[in-house]
Enzyme design. Structure first.
Site, PDB file in Angstrom:
ATOM      1  N   HIS A  51      -5.434   1.921  -6.132  1.00 20.71           N
ATOM      2  CA  HIS A  51      -4.822   2.773  -5.372  1.00 20.71           C
ATOM      3  C   HIS A  51      -5.953   3.698  -4.519  1.00 20.71           C
ATOM      4  CE1 HIS A  51      -1.430   5.899  -4.746  1.00 20.71           C
ATOM      5  NE2 HIS A  51      -2.333   5.964  -3.703  1.00 20.71           N
ATOM      6  N   GLY A 103      -5.912   3.459  -1.252  1.00 14.01           N
ATOM      7  CA  GLY A 103      -5.680   3.366   0.316  1.00 14.01           C
ATOM      8  C   GLY A 103      -6.219   4.616   1.115  1.00 14.01           C
ATOM      9  N   THR A 143       0.668  -1.286   0.103  1.00 17.62           N
ATOM     10  CA  THR A 143      -0.095  -0.020  -0.005  1.00 17.62           C
ATOM     11  C   THR A 143       0.858   1.243  -0.006  1.00 17.62           C
ATOM     12  OG1 THR A 143      -0.272  -0.023   2.693  1.00 17.62           O
ATOM     13  CG2 THR A 143      -2.006  -1.061   1.151  1.00 17.62           C
ATOM     14  N   ARG A 161       4.269   2.492  -2.232  1.00 15.43           N
ATOM     15  CA  ARG A 161       4.353   3.130  -3.603  1.00 15.43           C
ATOM     16  C   ARG A 161       5.024   1.899  -4.631  1.00 15.43           C
ATOM     17  NH1 ARG A 161       1.471   6.382  -2.583  1.00 15.43           N
ATOM     18  NH2 ARG A 161       1.884   8.770  -2.323  1.00 15.43           N
ATOM     19  N   GLU A 165       1.200   3.647 -12.856  1.00 13.57           N
ATOM     20  CA  GLU A 165      -0.066   3.961 -12.471  1.00 13.57           C
ATOM     21  C   GLU A 165      -0.632   4.788 -13.597  1.00 13.57           C
ATOM     22  OE1 GLU A 165      -1.178   4.912  -8.445  1.00 13.57           O
ATOM     23  OE2 GLU A 165      -0.197   3.270  -7.875  1.00 13.57           O
TER      24      GLU A 165
HETATM   25  C1  8YV Z   1      -3.509   9.472  -1.860  1.00 11.53           C
HETATM   26  C2  8YV Z   1      -1.444   8.277  -0.960  1.00 11.53           C
HETATM   27  O1  8YV Z   1      -4.801   9.060  -2.345  1.00 11.53           O
HETATM   28  O2  8YV Z   1      -1.571  10.206   0.514  1.00 11.53           O
HETATM   29  C3  8YV Z   1      -0.618   9.392  -0.212  1.00 11.53           C
HETATM   30  O3  8YV Z   1       0.374   9.346  -0.216  1.00 11.53           O
HETATM   31  O4  8YV Z   1      -0.923   7.451  -1.598  1.00 11.53           O
HETATM   32  C4  8YV Z   1      -2.962   8.322  -1.249  1.00 11.53           C
HETATM   33  O5  8YV Z   1      -3.471   7.880  -0.244  1.00 11.53           O
HETATM   34  C5  8YV Z   1      -2.697  10.112  -3.209  1.00 11.53           C
HETATM   35  O6  8YV Z   1      -1.423  10.065  -2.760  1.00 11.53           O
HETATM   36  C6  8YV Z   1      -2.988  11.559  -3.068  1.00 11.53           C
HETATM   37  O7  8YV Z   1      -2.385  12.275  -3.780  1.00 11.53           O
END
Ligand code: 8YV
Length: 322
Positions: free
Chosen positions: A288, A290, A239, A241, A270
């Site tokens: 994605h 998360g 979860t 990168r 992605e």
């Molecule tokens: C976001 C995430 O939705 O916050 C982060 O780092 O990976 C995710 O939860 C996304 O990156 C928002 O830019």
């Protein structure tokens, strides 16, 4: 004069409304990501840009000649898509949104762990395709997580929240690797055991969950050699990168059953997903998600707004990255 602010993507209504009331805000009605030329133009036209993971805020964009932007208020905790050194050189402040997405993202790590160990995606596909022939003792058996070892890579907020759920909710033993050992009270909260060597942790884990930042330092941290160290019954959860895992090597390890399964929420390129993964039954693939709850996405937007408010009020921002 109200400050000019660009939100590069659609946000939740509450967050867009708050910012629109207080600033001269441009919303992205089409929600299509901006290309490099549009981001550079935005650097000249706005006082602040609020990007997301889909915007490459690289050195060329941040170094746009004649730039007006003084603040990059990132929507998200991870900021590997922003060249923070280039921002520093250009005298631009960068903020992120920690804390507010911790629980939601940890929930998703647990969801992936359970889906992968219990073959939930595979089972749903079987049922929807009309291939389920009925209950039997040996049907689609997965693996139990109780009493198993959860190996945690990186031990920041989201990692700790995931470890807490796994230990207190599912009776798992927690072991972790990080650049530094965590304070005793943090370890005690989920009886976490520090493993100073990443390879040792990888070899010991029944479920290996990744929570380190993206970027050059962690690129392909889980590569072919490390996948070869994992138990054949092990499950990988990502979860963090996509770049942390060599996706091609992972696909190979899943095809050959070198490891049992994986649960992924993030990908190297992605929204492109390695086609080798798409046909496999032993991988759970989420897009994605998360931090993807209504509550959390609003909290993230409001956290950006708080940083924007403080910055333009001339006060120290809450979540300074650089
Ligand atoms: C976001 C995430 O939705 O916050 C982060 O780092 O990976 C995710 O939860 C996304 O990156 C928002 O830019």
């Amino acid at each position: 004069m109200k400050k000019k602010i660009l939100l590069t993507r659609r946000w939740t209504q509450d967050a867009e409304s708050y910012l629109s009331e207080h600033y001269d805000v441009t919303l992205n009605a089409s929600d299509v990501p901006l290309d490099a030329a549009a981001l550079s133009q935005a650097m000249r036209d706005y006082d602040a840009i609020c990007p997301t993971v889909t915007d490459a805020m690289n050195a060329a964009v941040l170094g746009t000649p004649g730039a007006r932007v003084k603040l990059i208020g990132n929507f998200g905790v991870g900021y590997n898509h922003i060249d923070v050194e280039a921002a520093r050189k250009a005298g631009i402040t960068v903020t992120n949104t920690p804390d507010v997405l911790t629980d939601t993202t940890a929930d998703l790590a647990i969801l992936l762990m359970l889906m992968a160990t219990r073959r939930a995606g595979e089972g749903e596909r079987e049922l929807r395709a009309g291939r389920w022939t009925g209950w039997r003792p040996t049907h689609m058996m997965g693996q139990s997580v109780s009493g198993k070892t959860l190996g945690v890579v990186g031990f920041g907020r989201i990692a700790q929240a995931t470890a807490h759920r796994a230990h207190h909710g599912f009776g798992m033993q927690v072991a972790y690797y990080g650049r530094r050992r965590a304070p005793a009270d943090i370890e005690a909260a989920c009886k976490a055991r520090y493993v100073a060597d990443l390879d040792t942790l990888v070899a010991e884990s029944d479920v290996l969950t990744l929570h380190c930042p993206g970027g050059a330092e962690t690129h392909h941290l889980v590569n072919r050699a490390r996948l070869a160290l994992m138990k054949p019954t092990a499950v990988l959860v990502n979860t963090a990168r996509g770049t942390v895992v060599d996706e091609a090597a992972l696909a190979e390890a899943l095809v050959t059953k070198r490891i049992a399964a994986a649960g992924l929420d993030v990908y190297e390129r992605e929204p492109v997903v390695n086609p080798a993964l798409l046909g496999l039954e032993n991988v759970v693939l989420l897009p994605h998600l998360g931090s993807g709850t209504q509550e959390t996405r609003t909290a993230m937007g409001m956290r950006v707004a708080r940083n924007v408010d403080l910055f333009f009020a001339g006060q120290p921002v809450q979540d300074k990255v650089v």
